[in-house]
Design an enzyme around this catalytic site. Structure first.
Site, PDB file in Angstrom:
ATOM      1  N   SER A 221       0.898  -1.360   0.043  1.00 31.63           N
ATOM      2  CA  SER A 221       0.046  -0.114  -0.035  1.00 31.63           C
ATOM      3  C   SER A 221       0.813   1.274  -0.043  1.00 31.63           C
ATOM      4  CB  SER A 221      -0.937  -0.014   1.342  1.00 31.63           C
ATOM      5  OG  SER A 221      -1.851  -0.913   1.078  1.00 31.63           O
TER       6      SER A 221
ATOM      7  N   GLU B 275       4.528  -0.481  15.036  1.00 32.52           N
ATOM      8  CA  GLU B 275       5.170   0.867  14.519  1.00 32.52           C
ATOM      9  C   GLU B 275       6.097   1.520  15.577  1.00 32.52           C
ATOM     10  OE1 GLU B 275       1.404  -0.097  12.448  1.00 32.52           O
ATOM     11  OE2 GLU B 275       2.074   0.082  14.621  1.00 32.52           O
TER      12      GLU B 275
ATOM     13  N   PHE C 210      -0.922   5.591  12.057  1.00 34.92           N
ATOM     14  CA  PHE C 210      -0.315   4.744  12.654  1.00 34.92           C
ATOM     15  C   PHE C 210       1.237   5.307  12.628  1.00 34.92           C
ATOM     16  CE2 PHE C 210      -2.752   1.434  10.387  1.00 34.92           C
ATOM     17  CZ  PHE C 210      -3.666   1.522  11.280  1.00 34.92           C
TER      18      PHE C 210
ATOM     19  N   HIS D   2      -1.676   7.356   3.018  1.00 33.33           N
ATOM     20  CA  HIS D   2      -3.071   7.388   3.322  1.00 33.33           C
ATOM     21  C   HIS D   2      -3.706   8.359   4.359  1.00 33.33           C
ATOM     22  CE1 HIS D   2      -2.379   3.495   1.359  1.00 33.33           C
ATOM     23  NE2 HIS D   2      -3.706   3.195   1.157  1.00 33.33           N
TER      24      HIS D   2
ATOM     25  N   ASP E 137     -12.243   3.455   3.749  1.00 32.06           N
ATOM     26  CA  ASP E 137     -11.739   3.099   5.167  1.00 32.06           C
ATOM     27  C   ASP E 137     -12.305   3.647   6.291  1.00 32.06           C
ATOM     28  OD1 ASP E 137     -10.505   1.271   3.419  1.00 32.06           O
ATOM     29  OD2 ASP E 137      -8.338   2.024   3.984  1.00 32.06           O
TER      30      ASP E 137
ATOM     31  N   ARG F 289      -3.594   8.601  -0.552  1.00 29.56           N
ATOM     32  CA  ARG F 289      -3.676   7.189  -1.159  1.00 29.56           C
ATOM     33  C   ARG F 289      -4.427   7.358  -2.631  1.00 29.56           C
ATOM     34  NH1 ARG F 289      -8.969   3.616   0.671  1.00 29.56           N
ATOM     35  NH2 ARG F 289      -8.397   1.663  -0.633  1.00 29.56           N
TER      36      ARG F 289
END
Length: 314
Positions: free
Chosen positions: A35, A56, A81, A107, A115, A165
């Site tokens: 991604s 992370e 994240f 993203h 999402d 994204r």
């Protein structure tokens, strides 16, 4: 027809360029490499790619350790994240020591789409901008993303680069100048100055065209670096227009609008209107529908420009 390319795709390609030129480049990802597109680097340079799993905080600490050994780590995950879950490690391990770690998060914003709120990070600029020593960059398109990634290597200290994204229009050119910390004027005008970053730069250009049809001349500034922000250019365009609109795909608290207002309040107080997300979370939906829901479209920028022009001192 305007070319459409996701900034995250340009990131993966730029990493391949860097990997070939500089053997000290290493890449870390938190199990999202397809991604974030860092998988491209991992496939070509497996010995310099580390999939840290869904860990992370550990990833940031590992990147810090690599940086102390002379490596230049590029660390990636989704922005929620990278900046939220790992904030303490970014602050205490990377930034406190001023290490050469480049956090490139994808993203971001409501343009993540279906999402939903849990993955639509609209607070990341604020989270990163407030940490001492951290630089913050949000490119407006794929061409500028490549420049930002290449320039990140020579930027001294930690750096956060915010990517998206969805595919976005390519509006800049390879030959356009690019320096971290130096904004670019894309359109001139002395009635109002629109200061924008990321995906809202193209919306600001469209808004300027719409305003021109009504006799309002709008300058458009691509403020790709939010920290260190280009104070000199900001004050220059503010003095020329005496009215400013900021436009960002981020909450108003702590983002571009806050940064611009803080500077102008100290140096050149003038009317300001801010386009951004006002004290709300994101929600599931297609990006174009969400941009309408959160008032991030060219029409919204036009209305803000008209309001701020009406507030100018006669």
């Amino acid at each position: 027809m305007t070319e459409m390319v996701a900034t995250r795709q340009a990131y993966g390609d730029a990493l391949l360029e860097l990997g070939e030129k500089n053997k000290d480049i290493v890449v870390l990802d938190a199990d999202l490499s397809k991604s974030t597109t860092t998988a491209k680097f991992g496939k070509k340079y497996p010995e310099r790619f580390f999939n840290m799993g869904v860990a992370e905080a550990n990833m940031m600490n590992t990147a810090a350790g690599l940086a102390t050994c002379g490596k230049i780590p590029f660390v990636s995950s989704f922005s929620i994240f990278a900046t939220g879950r790992a904030w303490e490690q970014v602050r205490n391990t990377i930034c406190y020591s001023g290490l050469q770690v480049k956090i490139v998060a994808t993203h971001s914003g409501v343009s993540v789409g279906p999402d939903g709120a849990s993955h639509q990070c609209i607070e990341d600029i604020s989270l990163m901008r407030t940490i001492p020593t951290m630089g913050v960059v949000e490119p407006c398109d794929a061409v500028e993303t490549r420049k930002a990634i290449l320039a990140a290597v020579d930027y001294k200290g930690p750096l956060y680069i915010r990517l998206g994204r969805a595919a976005v229009p390519v509006i800049t050119k390879k030959e356009d100048p690019y320096t971290i910390g130096r904004a670019n004027i894309l359109r001139t005008g002395d009635d109002v100055a629109i200061i924008a970053c990321g995906a809202l730069v193209v919306h600001s250009l469209t808004a300027a065209d719409m305003l021109a049809k009504e006799g309002i001349k709008a300058a458009v500034v691509n403020m790709h670096t939010l920290k260190p922000i280009d104070q000199e250019l900001l004050i220059k365009v503010a003095r020329q227009a005496n009215a400013v609109v900021t436009a960002e795909q981020h909450v108003l608290d702590g983002g571009l609008g806050s940064a611009v207002a803080s500077i102008l309040a100290r140096t050149y107080p003038i009317p300001i209107e801010m386009i951004g997300i006002d004290n709300r979370f994101g929600q599931s939906g297609e990006p174009d529908i969400l941009f309408k829901e959160y008032h991030l479209l060219p029409d919204d920028i036009v209305l803000a420009a008209k309001r701020v022009v009406g507030r100018k001192k006669k």
